[in-house]
Design an enzyme around this catalytic site. Structure first.
Site, PDB file in Angstrom:
ATOM      1  N   GLY A  16       0.833  -1.213   0.000  1.00 53.61           N
ATOM      2  CA  GLY A  16       0.000   0.000   0.000  1.00 53.61           C
ATOM      3  C   GLY A  16       0.860   1.253   0.000  1.00 53.61           C
ATOM      4  N   TYR A 168      -7.408 -16.849   6.052  1.00 60.72           N
ATOM      5  CA  TYR A 168      -6.737 -15.939   5.106  1.00 60.72           C
ATOM      6  C   TYR A 168      -7.069 -16.297   3.651  1.00 60.72           C
ATOM      7  CZ  TYR A 168      -3.270 -13.202   2.646  1.00 60.72           C
ATOM      8  OH  TYR A 168      -2.666 -12.335   1.769  1.00 60.72           O
TER       9      TYR A 168
END
Ligand SMILES: NC(=O)c1ccc[n+]([C@@H]2O[C@H](COP(=O)([O-])OP(=O)(O)OC[C@H]3O[C@@H](n4cnc5c(N)ncnc54)[C@H](OP(=O)(O)O)[C@@H]3O)[C@@H](O)[C@H]2O)c1
Length: 293
Positions: A16, A168
């Site tokens: 990010g 996950y």
């Protein structure tokens, strides 16, 4: 990207952060949605000094994807105060969590990676529609293909699975299924392109487990091996961000039918990830879970 606004969840570190840096260098306005404002502020300062961007081009906002209230408060503020949203990048990710159950009663990994982003996207759709064409990008993972069937009774609680074996990869599978469904919901004149991708194996803190999560035996004997392999085989965060950036900026992707990307190329996800019945059922359950009418 001049004049465009990009919202990135979990922009304070890893993929990010590198995505935010690249887009700032392309003159985009970047909104960083972070759960921890101290870490977010440090990253924001570093981005300003590394890119030399105008400080008005970067804004830090608080958003904890593990809390539906926090996501709603974030979206309300965004809708009130930000003029536009050209690209929404659902990047934030969690692979180990403590506590494992959120205050909303869901598995933390499922809520951070999937349900929180599901609600966020829905609440920002009007903003995305305002200056179309716009894009939604869901950062998934190749690990989605580890899930061969969905346990619908335990879908958002995942009480019977360990993070890396169920929660996950399931969260990453759900991101692709919801990308399929969102595309269908938006089909027509909405002017919003929706993509999903895997960044590959990237050397970030995502796969750093705690002893509580994998037990002391695994932490002392198995984890060093993973670190060793990661050092030699994983991508740098900058390289790992390349497919996210590609999906955000590539002009030829406008109105593209391609769904899922790896190494800046369209590839096929698992057959379960594009299964229509599963996409429909997940969509319905997700709307109920996040209390959308
Ligand atoms: N690294 C890989 O090998 C790999 C492979 C495939 C897919 N991915 C995907 O790539 C994306 C980025 O991961 P990364 O490798 O860059 O990991 P990272 O460096 O650990 O970054 C994850 C980011 O998500 C944020 N986050 C976690 N829980 C959150 C929550 N509840 N609310 C808001 N933000 C939250 C973290 O914030 P804090 O700093 O506050 O914790 C951090 O900013 C994830 O979606 C991940 O699943 C990564």
């Amino acid at each position: 990207m001049k004049g465009k606004t990009v919202l990135i969840t979990g922009a304070n570190t890893g993929i990010g952060y590198e995505t935010a840096k690249d887009l700032l260098q392309r003159d985009a306005r970047v909104i960083m949605a972070c759960r921890n404002l101290n870490r977010g502020q440090q990253a924001s300062n570093q981005l300003v000094s590394e890119t030399g961007c105008n400080e008005n081009n970067i804004r830090l906002m608080e958003c904890d994807l593990c809390s539906l209230d926090s996501v709603r408060a974030f979206a309300k503020l965004y809708n009130e105060e930000e003029e536009r949203l050209d690209v929404l990048i659902c990047n934030a990710g969690l692979s180990w969590a403590s506590p494992m159950v959120t205050t909303d009663g869901f598995n933390s990994i499922i809520q951070a990676n999937y349900l929180g982003h599901f609600l966020l996207t829905y609440l920002l759709l009007d903003k995305l529609r305002k200056y179309r064409r716009s894009r939604v990008i869901n950062v998934s993972s190749k690990l989605h293909n580890k899930i061969k069937s969905i346990n619908w009774l335990d879908v958002f609680t995942q009480s019977r699975t360990l993070p890396w074996f169920g929660a996950y990869p399931s969260s990453k599978l759900f991101q692709i299924l919801s990308t399929v469904k969102l595309r269908q919901q938006l089909y027509g004149n909405e002017g919003i392109d929706v993509f999903t991708l895997t960044p590959g194996w990237v050397s970030t803190s995502l796969s750093n487990p705690t002893p509580q999560a994998i037990g002391w035996f695994g932490f002392i004997f198995c984890y060093p091996l993973v670190r060793f392999l990661k050092f030699f085989m994983a991508k740098t965060p900058k390289t790992g961000a390349s497919t996210v950036i590609f999906c955000a900026v590539e002009p030829s992707l406008e109105q593209s039918e391609d769904l899922y990307f790896q190494n800046c190329k369209a590839v096929k996800p698992s057959s379960l990830a594009i299964n229509q019945l599963s996409a429909d059922r997940l969509w319905k359950l997700s709307r109920t879970a996040v209390e959308l009418q």
